[in-house]
Design a protein around this motif. Structure first.
Motif, PDB file in Angstrom:
ATOM      1  N   LYS A 105      -5.910  91.309  86.210  1.00  7.36           N
ATOM      2  CA  LYS A 105      -6.859  91.858  85.220  1.00  7.36           C
ATOM      3  C   LYS A 105      -8.278  91.951  85.765  1.00  7.36           C
ATOM      4  O   LYS A 105      -9.011  92.888  85.446  1.00  7.36           O
ATOM      5  N   LEU A 108      -8.320  95.144  87.859  1.00  7.04           N
ATOM      6  CA  LEU A 108      -8.229  96.384  87.076  1.00  7.04           C
ATOM      7  C   LEU A 108      -9.482  96.626  86.245  1.00  7.04           C
ATOM      8  O   LEU A 108      -9.904  97.768  86.062  1.00  7.04           O
ATOM      9  N   SER A 109     -10.091  95.540  85.751  1.00 10.17           N
ATOM     10  CA  SER A 109     -11.270  95.722  84.897  1.00 10.17           C
ATOM     11  C   SER A 109     -12.490  96.163  85.697  1.00 10.17           C
ATOM     12  O   SER A 109     -13.458  96.646  85.140  1.00 10.17           O
ATOM     13  N   GLY A 112     -10.175  99.464  88.211  1.00 10.79           N
ATOM     14  CA  GLY A 112      -9.045 100.160  87.598  1.00 10.79           C
ATOM     15  C   GLY A 112      -9.146 101.676  87.718  1.00 10.79           C
ATOM     16  O   GLY A 112      -8.175 102.347  88.045  1.00 10.79           O
ATOM     17  N   TYR A 116      -6.171 103.848  89.047  1.00 14.70           N
ATOM     18  CA  TYR A 116      -5.453 104.776  88.161  1.00 14.70           C
ATOM     19  C   TYR A 116      -5.516 106.204  88.712  1.00 14.70           C
ATOM     20  O   TYR A 116      -4.532 106.934  88.706  1.00 14.70           O
ATOM     21  N   PHE A 128       1.005  97.627  84.734  1.00 11.53           N
ATOM     22  CA  PHE A 128       0.108  96.471  84.611  1.00 11.53           C
ATOM     23  C   PHE A 128       0.257  95.772  83.268  1.00 11.53           C
ATOM     24  O   PHE A 128      -0.683  95.202  82.741  1.00 11.53           O
ATOM     25  N   SER A 131      -1.080  92.283  83.036  1.00 15.12           N
ATOM     26  CA  SER A 131      -2.509  92.002  83.211  1.00 15.12           C
ATOM     27  C   SER A 131      -3.184  91.603  81.902  1.00 15.12           C
ATOM     28  O   SER A 131      -4.250  91.002  81.911  1.00 15.12           O
ATOM     29  N   ILE A 208      -9.509  96.617  79.920  1.00  4.24           N
ATOM     30  CA  ILE A 208      -8.247  97.323  80.184  1.00  4.24           C
ATOM     31  C   ILE A 208      -7.686  97.931  78.900  1.00  4.24           C
ATOM     32  O   ILE A 208      -7.308  99.112  78.853  1.00  4.24           O
ATOM     33  N   TYR A 217     -13.029 105.557  80.354  1.00  2.63           N
ATOM     34  CA  TYR A 217     -13.297 104.318  81.072  1.00  2.63           C
ATOM     35  C   TYR A 217     -14.462 103.562  80.443  1.00  2.63           C
ATOM     36  O   TYR A 217     -15.556 104.099  80.269  1.00  2.63           O
TER      37      TYR A 217
END
Lengths: 434, 434
Positions: A105, A108-109, A112, A116, A128, A131, A208, A217
C-alpha cells in the motif's frame, strides 16, 4: 494439467502465508481454476531462516533479478513492502510484460499512478486486493460490484492497530501510552508506531480506495491526516456519555463535484455499525448512488487474511492466462488524465467536539462561546465537568456543522486565553453513515 | 463505440430500475466498460402502464420470444420472477447461446443446477448477483474474493421483511401481528407474507449461497426452515434481559465434512455485529479458512440496489464480449456431480432458549428439568417470570449445547405435562460469529 508459474519476491510473513495457502488448498484451487498455480522461484535476502512452511530449497534465491528475468514466470508477486527496492522490482516486472500482484500500500499510494499506467500500456494485469484491508474483498467490490454506481462516499476503519488501541482504551478506560505499550508487547503495534498511530497507513489505504472509487488520482499529500496520540481517556469517556464512540476514520466523499479526503479520529454515534467494530478489525462503508450504503467487515491484516487476498488476485490473473491468453485478468484501474481536485481542509464542513481545559471562574464560558460565535460556530451543548475553584476543569462542547477554517481560527483564539491551561482537544463528529 | 445489446424480460420494479440506472449512469458505464450497453428490446405483458423511466416505445413488446429470438441480442436479462414462465424463457435464452442475467432466487434455488449446467455446457455466462441480498456483492465475493479459501460457514440475515418486523418488535415492544400489519401497510411486506415470514425466501437465498460456497448442489428441500410467526413480544423481552437479540438467520456450515443448512430464528449475543443490523438491512458473515470472518452489509432489496447488481453482471459479461469475444464473462458456478450431503436436522447440535408456560405450583420445575436431563440436555439458567398461583407463568430456560433430536423429544414430553398450558417456544442460540 495446465499451469501458471509464479515468482514471489519477499519470503516474510505474507510470503510464507501465500506459499502455505497455495500448498494447503492446492486441490481446491486446481478445481476452481481448472489448472495449477506453480511457485517457480522465491527470492529473499535471507533464505536460511526457517519459515512455517516447507519449500523445495532449490527454488529459493537471493537474486530477485533471476526471478524477474525467468521467462517461464507469468506472474510476479511483490511482497517485500516499502518503497525503493519494491518499486524497482515492480518496474522490472512490468517492463518484462509480467503480470503483477502486490500487497504494498505504501508503494501504490505514492507510485500507483505510474504502475497502473505502465500496466495499462503493456496490457498486463496488476492485482492489489491485499493492499487495502487484507482479506476483505473491497478492491474487487469497488471495481466490479459497484461498477454501475457512482460512488458517493467511503468511510471506514482501515487501521487495525489504531482500532485495537481505541477499543482497548474504551473498554478498559486506560490511557493511550499504556495501551500502546501493551499493543507493542503483543505484536499488534510496531516498535516505531508512527505509521499506524499517526494515521499515515490509513491515508495510504484511503489514497488507493479513493483513486479507484472516483477514477481520478488523489495525491497522497492532498489527504488531510491526523492520528490518535492526542486522544485522552477522558475524551473517550465524555464521548461515551454523549452517546458516541471514538474511532480513527478514513473518509473520502464526493459532493457537488468536490472531493474531500481526510484521515482523523472522529466521534460516531454508538448505534452506528462502525461503533461496534472492535479490536483489530476493519470495516468500510461504501455508498453508491444506486446501491445505497454497503459495509464490508473483516480482518484488515494478518498473515493468512492477506495471503487469501494475494492468492485471489493470482487466481484471477491465472484464469485469464489459462483459459484465454488474451484476457487481461485484473485490468488496471481506469484513472482520468487530470488529478482529482481535493478540497482544502479549511473549507470542509463538520460538526465538532471540543474539550477546553479552563480555569473554573465566572465569565470563562462566555469568553469561549463568544469566540466560537464570532467565527460563525453555533453550539449544540456545553458541559462543564466537575468544579475545582481556580484550577483547570474540562469544558466539553458539541457544535453544529461549521467550517474547518473557522474552527481552527477559534481554536487559536481560545488557546490564547489566559484562563485556558492546555491545548484544546478538537475532534470531528461524523453522522450516521446509513 | 463498440456496444453490447441486451434484451430485458419483465418491465416491473427491477426492470425499470435497470433501465433507469443504465440511462442515468450512461457516461460512467461507457467509460468503465469502454463500450455501450444498448437496451434493444423490453418484453412485458403490460406495455401500456407508465413507469418512472422514459423509453422509446418501439423497443417495448409483449412478445418475449421476439426478444429471445433476436439474433442481435447478446444478453438476456430475466426479471420476471416466479417459476414456470421464467424457467421457460431462461431455457430458451441458453438454448440460443445467449448470456443470461437473472435476479430470480426462487427459480435458481429450484432449477439452478439445470441452468448452471446448461450455461457451462454452452460456454455462456450466467450472472445472478442480484438474486441474493440485492446490491451486496456477495456472489462475487464468494466466487472471486474467497477463491483461495475453503468456506467454513455462512451465517446471515438475508430477508429484509423479517428483519424489519423483528427490529420493530424489539424497539417498540409490540406483537408480531400488529407489526406485520404495519409492514404490509408500508409496503415492506406482501399481502401474502408467507414467503418472507415463514423463512422460505431466506431458504432460497441460502440454497444459492451454500451451493456456491461448498461447490455441491444443496437441494432446497434438505434445508430445515422455520419462520418467525411463533415469536412473542415476551420472547424478545426475555432474550433482551439475557443479553440477546432475536434475528431470523440463514445458516450453512461445513464441519468435519458434514454440511448443516438451516433457516430459523435465533438468539444472538447483543454485542455481535448482526445484532445491530436493523430495519430492512441484510448482513451476512462468511468465514473462510484463511481469511477468517468477513461480514457484508447493505440493502438486500429495493429497486435501485437490485438494479445495481443486475447492471454489474451485465457489465461484467459485456467486458468479455467487447474486449475479448472468447472470454466467458461470468462463468457458471462449479458444482460437483454429487449433491451435497446435508445433515439430518435431528443430529444438529445447538444451544437452546425455551419458554415453557406452566402452572405455578411446587414440583413443576423438577418435572420439566427432569425431562431435559433424561434426554442429555443440561441447563445453563432457569428463570421463572412472575408468580400467579394456579395460573400459567413462563419458565425461561437456556441450555448448553444439545442434539436437536433430544430437544424435540423433550419438547413433546414437556408439552404433554398436565401443568403445561401451551406449546413451548423453542429457539436456538447461536454463538458469536467472530
Amino acid at each position: 494439467m495446465k499451469s501458471v508459474q509464479i515468482g514471489i519476491l519477499g519470503f516474510g510473513t505474507v510470503g510464507s502465508g501465500v506459499v502455505k495457502l497455495i500448498q494447503e488448498n492446492r486441490a481446491l484451487l486446481e478445481q476452481r481454476l481448472g489448472g495449477q498455480v506453480v511457485i517457480r522461484r522465491i527470492a529473499d535476502t535471507d533464505i536460511q531462516r526457517r519459515r512455517n512452511v516447507d519449500v523445495d530449497q532449490t527454488i529459493l534465491t537471493t537474486d530477485a533479478m533471476a526471478v524477474l528475468e525467468d521467462p517461464k514466470i507469468d506472474i510476479i508477486v511483490e511482497l517485500i513492502g516499502g518503497y525503493d527496492v519494491a518499486l524497482r522490482f515492480c518496474r522490472e516486472a512490468l517492463a518484462r510484460n509480467k503480470h503483477l500482484v502486490t500487497a504494498n500500500k505504501a508503494l501504490l499510494s505514492t507510485h500507483g499512478l505510474e504502475l497502473y499506467r505502465t500496466a495499462a500500456a503493456r496490457r498486463v494485469s496488476i492485482g492489489f486486493e491485499a493492499s487495502v484491508c487484507g482479506g476483505i474483498p473491497l478492491i474487487r467490490a469497488m471495481k466490479e460490484g459497484l461498477v454501475a454506481d457512482r460512488v458517493r462516499s467511503i468511510v471506514g476503519i482501515v487501521n487495525g492497530t489504531c482500532n485495537y488501541i481505541l477499543t482497548t482504551m474504551t473498554d478498559s478506560r486506560r490511557p493511550f501510552a499504556e495501551v500502546l505499550a501493551e499493543a507493542q508487547a503483543h505484536g499488534y503495534a510496531e516498535a516505531n508506531p508512527s505509521l499506524d498511530v499517526d494515521g499515515i497507513d490509513s491515508a495510504h489505504k484511503l489514497q488507493i480506495l479513493a483513486t479507484l472509487a472516483f477514477g481520478a488520482y488523489v495525491p497522497l499529500d492532498r489527504i488531510h491526516v491526523e492520528g490518535i496520540r492526542q486522544i485522552d481517556a477522558s475524551d473517550i469517556e465524555y464521548a461515551r456519555e454523549l452517546g458516541y464512540r471514538i474511532k480513527l476514520l478514513a473518509i473520502a466523499k464526493q459532493l457537488n463535484g468536490e472531493l474531500e479526503a481526510r484521515v482523523h479520529p472522529a466521534l460516531i454515534p454508538e448505534d452506528d455499525l462502525l461503533a461496534s467494530v472492535g479490536g483489530v478489525h476493519n470495516a468500510v462503508y461504501v455508498v453508491g448512488d444506486a446501491v445505497g450504503s454497503l459495509m464490508f467487515y473483516g480482518r484488515g491484516a494478518g498473515q493468512m487474511p492477506t495471503a487469501s487476498a494475494v492468492v485471489s488476485d493470482i487466481v484471477e490473473i491465472a484464469r485469464g492466462l489459462l483459459h484465454d491468453p488474451s484476457a487481461r485478468g485484473v485490468p488496471p484501474p481506469q484513472i482520468s488524465e487530470a488529478e482529482a481536485e481535493v478540497k482544502e481542509m479549511a473549507t470542509v464542513r463538520s460538526c465538532y467536539y471540543l474539550r477546553i481545559m479552563a480555569i473554573d471562574k465566572p465569565g470563562v464560558l462566555s469568553r469561549v462561546t463568544g469566540i466560537l460565535g464570532s467565527n460563525n460556530i453555533s453550539i449544540v451543548s456545553v458541559i462543564q465537568k466537575g468544579r475545582h475553584e481556580q484550577s483547570a476543569v474540562p469544558i466539553v462542547i458539541l457544535t453544529h456543522e461549521a467550517v474547518e477554517g473557522d474552527m481552527q481560527r477559534s481554536l487559536r483564539a481560545i488557546d490564547q486565553l489566559d484562563v485556558v491551561s492546555e491545548k484544546t482537544v478538537c475532534l470531528r463528529v461524523e453522522g450516521v453513515t446509513d
